[in-house]
Design a protein around this motif. Structure first.
Motif, PDB file in Angstrom:
ATOM      1  N   LEU A 531       0.678  -1.239  -0.137  1.00 35.20           N
ATOM      2  CA  LEU A 531       0.070   0.079  -0.174  1.00 35.20           C
ATOM      3  C   LEU A 531       0.824   1.276   0.086  1.00 35.20           C
ATOM      4  CD1 LEU A 531      -2.717  -1.251   2.722  1.00 35.20           C
ATOM      5  CD2 LEU A 531      -3.278  -0.750   0.165  1.00 35.20           C
ATOM      6  N   LEU A 532       2.088   1.302   0.709  1.00 35.78           N
ATOM      7  CA  LEU A 532       2.827   2.484   0.918  1.00 35.78           C
ATOM      8  C   LEU A 532       3.732   2.525  -0.511  1.00 35.78           C
ATOM      9  CD1 LEU A 532       4.146   2.095   4.514  1.00 35.78           C
ATOM     10  CD2 LEU A 532       3.019   3.868   3.663  1.00 35.78           C
ATOM     11  N   ASP A 533       3.802   1.572  -1.295  1.00 35.58           N
ATOM     12  CA  ASP A 533       4.739   1.830  -2.354  1.00 35.58           C
ATOM     13  C   ASP A 533       3.800   2.097  -3.403  1.00 35.58           C
ATOM     14  OD1 ASP A 533       6.889   0.969  -1.154  1.00 35.58           O
ATOM     15  OD2 ASP A 533       6.807  -1.187  -1.555  1.00 35.58           O
ATOM     16  N   ARG A 534       2.468   1.692  -3.498  1.00 37.69           N
ATOM     17  CA  ARG A 534       1.830   1.820  -4.824  1.00 37.69           C
ATOM     18  C   ARG A 534       0.362   2.438  -4.767  1.00 37.69           C
ATOM     19  NH1 ARG A 534       1.543  -4.046  -6.897  1.00 37.69           N
ATOM     20  NH2 ARG A 534      -0.309  -3.062  -8.202  1.00 37.69           N
ATOM     21  N   ALA A 535      -0.051   2.638  -3.636  1.00 38.62           N
ATOM     22  CA  ALA A 535      -1.336   3.244  -3.378  1.00 38.62           C
ATOM     23  C   ALA A 535      -1.484   4.662  -3.460  1.00 38.62           C
ATOM     24  CB  ALA A 535      -2.017   2.590  -2.330  1.00 38.62           C
ATOM     25  N   ALA A 536      -2.398   5.338  -3.924  1.00 41.29           N
ATOM     26  CA  ALA A 536      -2.608   6.581  -3.836  1.00 41.29           C
ATOM     27  C   ALA A 536      -3.248   7.173  -2.611  1.00 41.29           C
ATOM     28  CB  ALA A 536      -3.418   7.200  -4.864  1.00 41.29           C
ATOM     29  N   LEU A 537      -2.553   6.938  -1.453  1.00 43.00           N
ATOM     30  CA  LEU A 537      -2.969   7.364  -0.146  1.00 43.00           C
ATOM     31  C   LEU A 537      -2.980   8.617   0.441  1.00 43.00           C
ATOM     32  CD1 LEU A 537      -1.431   4.034   1.641  1.00 43.00           C
ATOM     33  CD2 LEU A 537      -3.491   4.232   0.877  1.00 43.00           C
ATOM     34  N   ASP A 538      -3.675   9.391   1.012  1.00 41.32           N
ATOM     35  CA  ASP A 538      -3.669  10.521   1.440  1.00 41.32           C
ATOM     36  C   ASP A 538      -2.713  10.411   2.453  1.00 41.32           C
ATOM     37  OD1 ASP A 538      -5.000   9.810   4.141  1.00 41.32           O
ATOM     38  OD2 ASP A 538      -6.733   9.761   3.108  1.00 41.32           O
ATOM     39  N   SER A 539      -2.157  11.729   3.046  1.00 43.91           N
ATOM     40  CA  SER A 539      -1.051  11.808   4.116  1.00 43.91           C
ATOM     41  C   SER A 539      -1.526  11.128   5.360  1.00 43.91           C
ATOM     42  CB  SER A 539      -0.620  13.248   4.384  1.00 43.91           C
ATOM     43  OG  SER A 539      -1.880  13.885   4.743  1.00 43.91           O
ATOM     44  N   THR A 540      -2.772  11.221   5.993  1.00 47.50           N
ATOM     45  CA  THR A 540      -3.249  10.609   7.081  1.00 47.50           C
ATOM     46  C   THR A 540      -2.874   9.141   7.049  1.00 47.50           C
ATOM     47  OG1 THR A 540      -4.516  12.536   7.812  1.00 47.50           O
ATOM     48  CG2 THR A 540      -4.866  10.301   8.975  1.00 47.50           C
ATOM     49  N   SER A 541      -3.559   8.357   5.819  1.00 41.66           N
ATOM     50  CA  SER A 541      -3.384   7.106   5.622  1.00 41.66           C
ATOM     51  C   SER A 541      -2.169   6.558   5.552  1.00 41.66           C
ATOM     52  CB  SER A 541      -4.061   6.690   4.416  1.00 41.66           C
ATOM     53  OG  SER A 541      -5.533   6.760   4.487  1.00 41.66           O
ATOM     54  N   ARG A 542      -1.221   7.343   4.884  1.00 44.25           N
ATOM     55  CA  ARG A 542       0.147   6.907   4.999  1.00 44.25           C
ATOM     56  C   ARG A 542       1.127   7.025   6.208  1.00 44.25           C
ATOM     57  NH1 ARG A 542       2.212   6.280   0.068  1.00 44.25           N
ATOM     58  NH2 ARG A 542       4.424   6.400   0.818  1.00 44.25           N
ATOM     59  N   ALA A 543       0.518   8.097   7.059  1.00 47.18           N
ATOM     60  CA  ALA A 543       1.217   8.089   8.555  1.00 47.18           C
ATOM     61  C   ALA A 543       0.643   6.848   9.444  1.00 47.18           C
ATOM     62  CB  ALA A 543       0.813   9.528   9.221  1.00 47.18           C
ATOM     63  N   ILE A 544      -0.601   6.657   9.124  1.00 45.88           N
ATOM     64  CA  ILE A 544      -1.086   5.310   9.877  1.00 45.88           C
ATOM     65  C   ILE A 544      -0.227   3.921   9.362  1.00 45.88           C
ATOM     66  CG2 ILE A 544      -3.149   3.906  10.279  1.00 45.88           C
ATOM     67  CD1 ILE A 544      -4.817   6.455  10.390  1.00 45.88           C
ATOM     68  N   ALA A 545      -0.262   3.949   8.191  1.00 45.33           N
ATOM     69  CA  ALA A 545       0.617   2.735   7.478  1.00 45.33           C
ATOM     70  C   ALA A 545       1.950   2.686   8.509  1.00 45.33           C
ATOM     71  CB  ALA A 545       0.550   2.903   6.090  1.00 45.33           C
ATOM     72  N   HIS A 546       2.622   3.972   8.227  1.00 42.31           N
ATOM     73  CA  HIS A 546       3.837   3.768   8.951  1.00 42.31           C
ATOM     74  C   HIS A 546       3.855   3.429  10.223  1.00 42.31           C
ATOM     75  CE1 HIS A 546       6.603   5.035   5.539  1.00 42.31           C
ATOM     76  NE2 HIS A 546       5.662   6.083   5.126  1.00 42.31           N
ATOM     77  N   ALA A 547       2.954   4.163  11.101  1.00 48.90           N
ATOM     78  CA  ALA A 547       3.056   3.683  12.497  1.00 48.90           C
ATOM     79  C   ALA A 547       2.634   2.325  12.699  1.00 48.90           C
ATOM     80  CB  ALA A 547       1.710   4.606  13.068  1.00 48.90           C
ATOM     81  N   VAL A 548       1.729   1.779  11.924  1.00 53.21           N
ATOM     82  CA  VAL A 548       1.408   0.385  12.134  1.00 53.21           C
ATOM     83  C   VAL A 548       2.651  -0.519  11.850  1.00 53.21           C
ATOM     84  CG1 VAL A 548       0.122  -1.747  11.320  1.00 53.21           C
ATOM     85  CG2 VAL A 548      -1.110   0.434  11.751  1.00 53.21           C
ATOM     86  N   ARG A 549       3.279  -0.138  10.829  1.00 54.49           N
ATOM     87  CA  ARG A 549       4.514  -0.748  10.759  1.00 54.49           C
ATOM     88  C   ARG A 549       5.629  -0.462  11.694  1.00 54.49           C
ATOM     89  NH1 ARG A 549       7.057  -1.164   4.636  1.00 54.49           N
ATOM     90  NH2 ARG A 549       7.688   1.115   5.010  1.00 54.49           N
ATOM     91  N   GLY A 550       5.541   0.598  12.271  1.00 52.57           N
ATOM     92  CA  GLY A 550       6.440   0.572  13.636  1.00 52.57           C
ATOM     93  C   GLY A 550       6.270  -0.118  14.706  1.00 52.57           C
ATOM     94  N   ASN A 551       4.893  -0.393  14.750  1.00 55.35           N
ATOM     95  CA  ASN A 551       4.600  -1.590  15.875  1.00 55.35           C
ATOM     96  C   ASN A 551       5.138  -2.713  15.499  1.00 55.35           C
ATOM     97  OD1 ASN A 551       3.080   0.144  17.366  1.00 55.35           O
ATOM     98  ND2 ASN A 551       1.462   0.041  16.450  1.00 55.35           N
ATOM     99  N   LEU A 552       4.985  -3.184  14.243  1.00 52.11           N
ATOM    100  CA  LEU A 552       5.514  -4.571  13.646  1.00 52.11           C
ATOM    101  C   LEU A 552       6.986  -4.561  13.923  1.00 52.11           C
ATOM    102  CD1 LEU A 552       3.405  -5.006  10.420  1.00 52.11           C
ATOM    103  CD2 LEU A 552       2.979  -6.084  12.699  1.00 52.11           C
ATOM    104  N   PHE A 553       7.839  -3.514  13.454  1.00 55.96           N
ATOM    105  CA  PHE A 553       9.241  -3.651  13.991  1.00 55.96           C
ATOM    106  C   PHE A 553       9.517  -3.518  15.216  1.00 55.96           C
ATOM    107  CE2 PHE A 553       9.610  -1.225   9.459  1.00 55.96           C
ATOM    108  CZ  PHE A 553       9.730  -2.407   8.887  1.00 55.96           C
ATOM    109  N   ARG A 554       8.610  -2.898  15.973  1.00 53.43           N
ATOM    110  CA  ARG A 554       8.879  -2.972  17.524  1.00 53.43           C
ATOM    111  C   ARG A 554       8.809  -4.380  18.032  1.00 53.43           C
ATOM    112  NH1 ARG A 554       4.822   0.887  19.822  1.00 53.43           N
ATOM    113  NH2 ARG A 554       3.938  -0.575  20.781  1.00 53.43           N
ATOM    114  N   VAL A 555       7.799  -5.174  17.716  1.00 53.32           N
ATOM    115  CA  VAL A 555       7.474  -6.481  18.179  1.00 53.32           C
ATOM    116  C   VAL A 555       8.630  -7.517  17.763  1.00 53.32           C
ATOM    117  CG1 VAL A 555       6.143  -7.558  16.286  1.00 53.32           C
ATOM    118  CG2 VAL A 555       5.725  -8.088  18.661  1.00 53.32           C
TER     119      VAL A 555
END
Length: 946
Positions: A531-555
């Motif tokens: 989704l981050l690489d190819r989807a035309a996401l708005d800035s809030t959706s991109r921010a949420i995607a990064h934050a969710v990935r932050g959780n995944l890397f944290r675990v």
């Protein structure tokens, strides 16, 4: 007494059954199986029905359900409405309750599962990195569950799925151990991590009781092509292994889906199963059904046979219209659905059948939104529609069969694309309005199942309406669904596939398929990357995607990548509370409490009256020793929410740090009043009572906590620590063993058990526990301090000195570190009186020192006179100084008969060596006695040398 009238559902079911024809062999086989006891070799424990869409699998399942009930069986029916094993168990509970048989214990466990799942985000705010009591390794439990369990989204609750812990990374596995103490109950951890492991044994226990009073229990699992991916392995273990316990033999499982059973998994059990492949009706079966419905004209029958190919759902649908006039037959290119609509004489019904195909799911409210008609007319039309062969019950609503719905949608889209878009647009607006209405008052809309269903339906209809912004809107929804867990994300991906097929939009279908493929991974990370690489996401959706990935890397313990993701999220949306909060938790687990406070400053600037955020920042201030700031935050949190139990407990810990014991106990008394059956709160108060010497009351709180939950590891650890403090090492060891049997990787309990082992002279076990605790919490100064003391106890002085330096770099107590130096230098352990007696002996002779040794002997009669050296060691040294040989031999024998730490033996050896070389000493008599001590000292050091 008047007879109870049948319900609408019962009447509809009767009408459908009355017209059921065909499948005689399959029905007979099932009936015969019910006549055979489980012990009979001919009895089959599983039936697997399979065949193409529309072949009549669900119809046959319904018929078998009725046959089972006629034989006195209890039945339960599960379809794709259940998205996981726990949800399937919930459906089974609900349906058995409707038959008057409640599975009360399982219902309670399922309620606990749902509660723990939704409590998880609240719980992680309570976690702290350095255990101060029996709440250990809680720091990084904040990260649990993001892998395989679903990551957090803004306000979205945590830990929203389930995955076997074996699938987690090594870091996440350690996290599981830390969470054990945070949840204060190992079962709660398992409920979050692998709920089927806890819930399935409860199910089996309940079924054992249930089946003792009924002849059979038949469990039906329909749409198995969708439910099989998560149910099949569970059913296999349930039926063929004893992993969860014994499944009663009078349980029969019926599965129905498009595919044959998995021979790789079930092939070895073919003798215990019946394979039921379904083919389209034969011509004779189709004719029987048509005759049963009054369709007898040969031209009409021939047309039905041609159009349907024997698919039961289509034969039944056309038969329902009861065409009688040969003139109705025409247009050989017409489809079965088109013919059904032509043969239905009522134009309003025709319109309703077409219009109601537009929504994916239908209930009365959706029906009224689709059909703009009078209330009385709507009720009659809905009842008629529910009775159609192509409509089946799904939860609280109904759903069209795909074989019928797809051509109806295709017909409408081709007939009038503009009308198609308008109707879907209106439905999108309707679902959007319902969603907005439902959202009112919800702190966390994404945590609400009904809200999510409305959002999903709105997204589907926006796609079908062809809105220009629909796809970015939907893909943004997928981002947020990833935060709810992989299963929720898969529901959105499947919706994309369906919407693409229904609108003939290859781009939409492609997105759905690629996302489904990405979501086959253990976590949502690949899907988020897509989704981050190819989807035309708005800035809030991109921010949420990064934050969710932050959780995944944290675990995954990939801290640098996690920080990078959180930083990107905050840069894209500086007001994204979720990102600041996630970064605060990460910094806290890295013991950067100052940074964590700074992130929570941003959170509270955006949400100033959030009691949980205030309490969490207050707790982080406490960890920074900012006690005044901590008290302000915790007081404010409790002003907003006076019944906030977690906040009360955290303020009690602050009171402890400030030395305010009375206020600490007042807060804990209030917490217990609010949560009298919460074991963890009772344990907190027990710890506080024990710390002020109110041992009996502390033990009473621990006992009550155990009575409430005997699998609660932390209470055993707390009670064990208190027993150890009171000198009851055997009782302490029993409790700490129990705690570690429940939570094997529990550092706080390991440290205390290490200390007990050391006091009991079990140095091998003491070392093992001490080293394991540091391995589990390598950044914990408290665990390292225990390893230092344990290494010193066996003479590992170099390792102890090295660890002491690291202890200080970890922020350990410098005063404690200074106190360890005498332990490493035996001649500094004796205290002033003994040291002076030894010095005078060595310089002036034992005769000159005799008054000093006599004074030391008198002093030794008082407990605590020599705090750094065991009493028996002191007595040996005094006897040697006085040259009281019989007394020396007696005391030396007793001293060497019990375990001693290496520093004690070293201290004694050094003292006796000084006396050996003192003027006037009888060296011939002292030398062999010194030799025994030196031998014991050196043997211990050699045994535990690294």
């Amino acid at each position: 007494m008047s007879q109870t009238r049948p319900s609408m559902q019962e009447l509809i079911a009767r009408r459908r059954r009355a017209g059921f024809v065909g499948r005689g062999g399959e029905r007979a086989s099932f009936r015969q199986n019910l006549d055979l006891p489980p012990e009979d070799e001919r009895h089959r424990f599983r039936f697997h029905i399979h065949g193409n869409a529309g072949v009549g699998k669900t119809f046959l399942v319904r018929e078998l359900t009725q046959i089972a009930r006629e034989r006195g069986a209890l039945t339960a029916y599960v379809d794709e409405g259940a998205g996981s094993v726990p949800e399937a168990m919930g459906v089974i509970c609900g349906q058995l309750a409707q038959q008057g048989r409640r599975l009360k214990k399982l219902e309670e466990s399922l309620a606990a599962y749902r509660e723990r799942r939704h409590e998880a985000e609240a719980e992680v705010a309570a976690l702290e990195p350095a255990p101060e009591g029996p709440s250990p390794f809680a720091t990084t439990a904040v990260r649990l569950g993001m892998a395989g369990l679903g990551a957090l989204v803004p306000g979205a609750g945590a830990f929203v799925g389930a995955v076997d812990a074996g699938q987690l990374s090594e870091g996440a596995a350690r996290l599981k151990a830390r969470l054990s103490a945070r949840f204060r109950n190992q079962e709660d951890v398992q409920l979050v991590l692998a709920p089927e492991r806890v819930l399935t044994p409860r199910l089996l226990d309940e079924l054992s009781d249930l089946t003792s009073s009924v002849p059979w229990l038949v469990l039906f699992f329909d749409t198995y092509e969708r439910t099989g991916p998560y149910l099949d392995s569970w059913l296999y273990e349930l039926m063929t292994t004893d992993r969860y316990g014994a499944l009663p033999a009078d349980v029969i499982v019926v599965t129905a889906g498009q595919h044959p059973f998995d021979t790789a998994r079930w092939g070895g059990f073919a003798d215990f199963m019946t394979d039921v492949p379904l083919e389209p009706f034969t011509e004779a079966e189709s004719r029987d059904l048509l005759t049963n419905r009054g369709v007898e004209d040969e031209r009409v029958v021939a047309e039905v046979l041609r159009l349907t190919g024997g698919l039961p759902v289509l034969v039944s649908t056309l038969a329902e219209a009861r065409p009688a006039d040969p003139d109705d037959v025409g247009d050989p290119s017409a489809t079965a659905v088109e013919r059904f609509l032509r043969w239905e004489p009522d134009p309003v019904r025709r319109a309703a059948a077409l219009a109601c195909a537009l929504p994916r799911r239908l209930d009365v409210d959706v029906f009224r939104a689709v059909m703009d008609c009078a209330e009385e007319e709507a009720e009659g039309l809905y009842d008629w529609l529910r009775g159609m062969p192509f409509v089946s019950e799904r939860g609280e609503g109904v759903q069209y069969h795909d074989v019928v719905r797809a051509p109806m949608l295709r017909m409408q889209r081709r007939r009038s694309p503009r009308r198609w878009a308008e109707r879907h647009g209106r439905l999108a607006e309707t679902f959007g309005a319902w969603r907005a209405e439902r959202e009112g008052g919800l702190d966390d809309p994404w945590a609400d199942e009904e809200w999510r269903e409305l959002r999903l339906a709105e997204a589907y209809h926006r796609l079908c309406a062809g809105e220009r912004a629909a796809l970015p809107f939907v893909l943004g929804g997928v981002v947020r669904a990833c935060g709810r867990g992989e299963e929720e994300a898969r529901r959105w991906a499947r919706m994309l596939v369906e919407a693409g097929a229904d609108t003939h939009a290859e781009t939409v279908t492609g997105w759905g398929r690629e996302l489904l493929q990405a979501l086959e991974a253990p976590t949502a990370a690949p899907a988020l990357g897509l989704l981050l690489d190819r989807a035309a996401l708005d800035s809030t959706s991109r921010a949420i995607a990064h934050a969710v990935r932050g959780n995944l890397f944290r675990v995954a313990d990939e801290h640098e990548r996690a920080v990078s993701e959180y930083d990107l999220a905050v840069a894209l949306d500086p007001e994204l509370i979720f990102a600041h909060r996630g970064r605060a938790f990460l910094r806290a687990e890295l013991r950067d409490f100052e940074g964590a406070v700074a992130d929570l400053d941003h959170v509270l600037a955006l949400d100033p009256d959030n009691a949980r955020h205030l309490a969490t920042r207050g707790d982080y201030h406490r960890m920074c020793a900012h006690y005044d700031a901590a008290l302000r935050d915790l007081d404010r949190a409790l002003e907003i929410d006076p019944d906030f139990v977690w906040g009360l407990v955290r303020r009690a810990r602050l009171r402890r740090s400030r030395g305010e014991r009375e206020q600490q106990l007042a807060d804990l008394d209030r917490a217990v009043t609010l949560s009298p059956v919460a074991p963890w709160v009772l344990c907190e108060r027990g710890d506080a009572l024990g710390a002020v010497g109110r041992v009996r009351e502390a033990l009473a709180d621990y006992r009550r906590a155990i009575d409430l939950d005997d699998s609660y590891a932390s209470v055993y650890a707390s009670r064990g620590a208190l027993h150890g403090k009171q000198g009851r090492d055997e009782e302490a060891l029993a409790d700490l063993d129990r705690a570690l049997s429940l939570a094997p990787d529990y550092p706080w309990a390991l440290v205390h058990r290490s200390q007990v082992h050391r006091r009991m002279g079990a140095y091998d076990k003491a070392l093992a526990d001490a080293y394991r605790a540091v391995e589990l919490d390598p950044e914990g100064a408290w665990a390292l301090a225990n390893r230092i003391r344990t290494d010193m106890s066996v003479g590992r002085l170099e390792r102890a000195r090295s660890d002491l330096e690291r202890y200080l770099t970890l922020g350990g107590d410098s005063d404690w570190a200074r106190q360890q130096l005498p332990q490493m230098l035996p001649n500094l352990r004796l205290g002033a009186a003994l040291s002076t007696a030894l010095a005078v002996s060595g310089q002036q002779g034992v005769a000159a020192a005799r008054p000093l040794w006599t004074s030391c002997a008198q002093l030794a009669r008082h407990p605590g006179a020599y705090p750094n050296t065991p009493h028996d060691v002191v007595e040996v040294l005094i006897s040697a100084g006085l040259q009281a040989w019989p007394e020396l031999d007696n005391r030396l024998h007793r001293a060497l008969a019990v375990p001693h730490e290496w520093p004690d033996l070293a201290t004694l050896a050094d003292g006796l060596t000084t006396l050996l070389h003192s003027p006037g000493m009888d060296r011939t008599r002292l030398a062999p006695r010194l030799s025994r001590v030196v031998t014991a000292r050196d043997a211990m050091r050699a045994r535990y040398a690294e």
